[in-house]
Write a protein that holds these residues in place. Sequence first.
Motif, PDB file in Angstrom:
ATOM      1  N   ASP A 190       0.046  -6.664  -2.418  1.00 18.43           N
ATOM      2  CA  ASP A 190      -1.160  -6.441  -1.634  1.00 18.43           C
ATOM      3  C   ASP A 190      -2.078  -5.463  -2.326  1.00 18.43           C
ATOM      4  N   ALA A 249       6.656   3.392  -4.249  1.00 21.15           N
ATOM      5  CA  ALA A 249       6.328   4.805  -4.377  1.00 21.15           C
ATOM      6  C   ALA A 249       7.302   5.515  -5.304  1.00 21.15           C
ATOM      7  N   PRO A 251       0.797  -1.227   0.000  1.00 20.61           N
ATOM      8  CA  PRO A 251       0.000   0.000   0.000  1.00 20.61           C
ATOM      9  C   PRO A 251       0.837   1.287   0.000  1.00 20.61           C
ATOM     10  N   THR A 252       1.840   1.372   0.836  1.00 28.14           N
ATOM     11  CA  THR A 252       2.584   2.626   0.913  1.00 28.14           C
ATOM     12  C   THR A 252       3.708   2.676  -0.107  1.00 28.14           C
ATOM     13  N   VAL A 311       2.408  -9.736   0.244  1.00 23.43           N
ATOM     14  CA  VAL A 311       3.760  -9.222   0.297  1.00 23.43           C
ATOM     15  C   VAL A 311       4.438  -9.646   1.598  1.00 23.43           C
ATOM     16  N   ILE A 343       6.906   1.988   0.353  1.00 25.68           N
ATOM     17  CA  ILE A 343       8.251   2.381   0.755  1.00 25.68           C
ATOM     18  C   ILE A 343       8.973   1.306   1.563  1.00 25.68           C
ATOM     19  N   ALA A 344       8.253   0.330   2.064  1.00 25.04           N
ATOM     20  CA  ALA A 344       8.933  -0.638   2.922  1.00 25.04           C
ATOM     21  C   ALA A 344       8.766  -2.077   2.441  1.00 25.04           C
ATOM     22  N   HIS A 345       7.540  -2.596   2.577  1.00 28.46           N
ATOM     23  CA  HIS A 345       7.337  -4.019   2.277  1.00 28.46           C
ATOM     24  C   HIS A 345       7.722  -4.368   0.843  1.00 28.46           C
ATOM     25  N   TYR A 366      10.090  -3.363  -0.975  1.00 34.21           N
ATOM     26  CA  TYR A 366      11.514  -3.604  -1.156  1.00 34.21           C
ATOM     27  C   TYR A 366      12.009  -4.759  -0.298  1.00 34.21           C
TER      28      TYR A 366
END
Lengths: 549, 150
Positions: free
Chosen positions: A63, A41, A10-11, A82, A13-15, A17
């Motif tokens: 996701d 992102a 969703p964002t 993810v 920036i984390a999952h 990568y």
Amino acid sequence: MKFVAVSSCPTGIAHTYMAAEALEQAARAAGHEITVETQGAGGAKAVSASIIADADAVIFAADIGVRDRERFDGKPVVTVSVKHAISSAPDVITQAERAAREAGASVAAAQGAAGGAGEGAAEDSGGSGTAGLSGASESSGASESSGASGAPEPSGSSPATKVTSGAGVGTRIRQWLMTGVSYMIPFVAAGGILIALSFMIGDYEIVETELSSVVEDFNPLSSTSWAALFYHVGSSAFGFLVPILAGFIAFAIADRPGLAPGIVGGALAMSVEAGFLGGIAAGFIGGFLALWISRIPVGKALRGVMPVVVTPLLATAVTGLIMLVLLGGPLSAAADGLEEWLNGLTGANLILLGALLGLMMAFDMGGPVNKVAYTFATTGLAGAATAADSTNLTIMAAVMAAGMTPPLGLALATVVRKRLFTPAERENGRAAWLLGASFITEGAIPFAAADPLRVIPSLMVGSAATGSLVMGIGNTLRAPHGGIWVTGLIGQPVLYVLAIAAGAAVTAACVIVLKSLRRAPDEASPATPATTATASAPATTTGSATASA
Amino acid sequence: MSELITPEFVDLDLDAEDKHAATRRLAELLVAGGRVTDLDGFLADVRAREEQMSTGLPGGIGIPHAKSMHVVTPTLAFGRSPAGVDFGADDGPARLVFLIAAPDGGDSEHLQILAALARRLVSQEFTEALLSAPDAATVAGIVMREVVPS
């Protein structure tokens, strides 16, 4: 092997990568090459078409929807959440290996067997894939895939539309069916086992108990109370089988807008007693209507309300019309005709009658044909006021035996030839022992719905064998249901069990032969026909939406 | 470009009763350091993300994160919780909490450093080094050394 993966979250920036890194490490550790497209992102650097073309399988660790997913059409796909990719990357890589091998195997099979194959299976690399489960994050944990061999299925629905250009018709249909089946299985298991328990601790007359007596007079110390409770809860779960099957077939076809028309269509299939075959039809009708309607170009003002209001509304209304008027009417007339014809058969050869009833019991398991056979027997049972009227009791015995054979035969097949079944089917096979023994024929539906052309004929042959054997032996039965839990009411129970076992063995043999014919001979160890089974349990979002049937 | 993390964004004794409290503690460090302009606004964004899907991961890791208009520059705040904070992972509470703050619509150079950070998070050596780091300066040093945009 070479894999391509897409990760997204969703964002972004984390999952996204973390999953990419985890998959890369796991692939490297297993000696594979992998290219991961991180749709985060920061924008995605798209993998090149040649890398996709070379890939043996595709992994979606996503996701949210995968962007430009059609680039991967035709490749075997493994879809996981993810988070699952992060925490269990080696498993995901193993799944991808399996999907790739299985796809290779089915290509070989299609090329080798060519002959009567359907148009779809040949060049589309068969394989697995996820049918439309990408849209919603809550559904993305479930990875579907299939591989259960591809033939053109009966469905009455239109064949490939534009989006399906990548995969063949047979493959697509199989994926849609498998999606529906995988969401239905928990209902079969939960409902079936509860009903079996109710017969075990109550007696067969437990089905006469009113629901209100459970609500008002439940006594925790009374086994009858518990049996009645289990029966009613189990029956409620069974009420969802066909709606869930239909709903998730439509979901696989059209994504979320398909859910309402599919589930409602499935519920209507129950109301017009069209059984699970009616449910499959409802799933395809609802799904394709939703898909078509959602593709109609509309102005900007309407676009926002299309998926949540307009598409479900129109698709549901039209599906309802088709199910009730176009299907319901003729179906009911046909059932009446069949019933009349069956009643006219009095005096026919009893062994042939047994075979015929067996064929009918196994054809649609709870559908119209099955109901005609079952009603024929129970009506005779009610008429058999005196014990002297033993033919009617024998017919009842034959019908119950023929209804016990399908789940037992399939359970046997899953044990004898594990590789021919998906992990989900093998799980279902375990429950099917109990369901079959309890005369809960529905235990066979997941198998039949996933691969109707091979499974249903096998079931019919086995049940016909059992039906004629019971008629020949002359077993009698004084209860309309109950399976082995009413052994005390069965005449010559040992021979009865043998007749059922014989039919189950016939069913298992037929299923194994038919399923094996479609498989590559060299497929030895890999290719269990699925990469199913992953992270989260399915169907966390559906329960509330279903109409009672 | 300002550093992804400095010792002032490290709390080696993060004591919080739940993930919201833990996130707030770390976010306060970011506000104090001038990386986040509006504490409650940023926390609301993190919470919205957390509600979509919990960010706990196996191995005792929690990664609350958000892209938020209240973030000035991409920053990591790091907390180590001896008692553990439940971030919804299957295998138990998180002992390492990484609060990742990304500016809304950040340019890709900014986002690349966060991508590099995320990739390091799956490395056990990385997390073990953070788990045993003696002080805040060491933590910041490890992160700055290890997280290199590719």
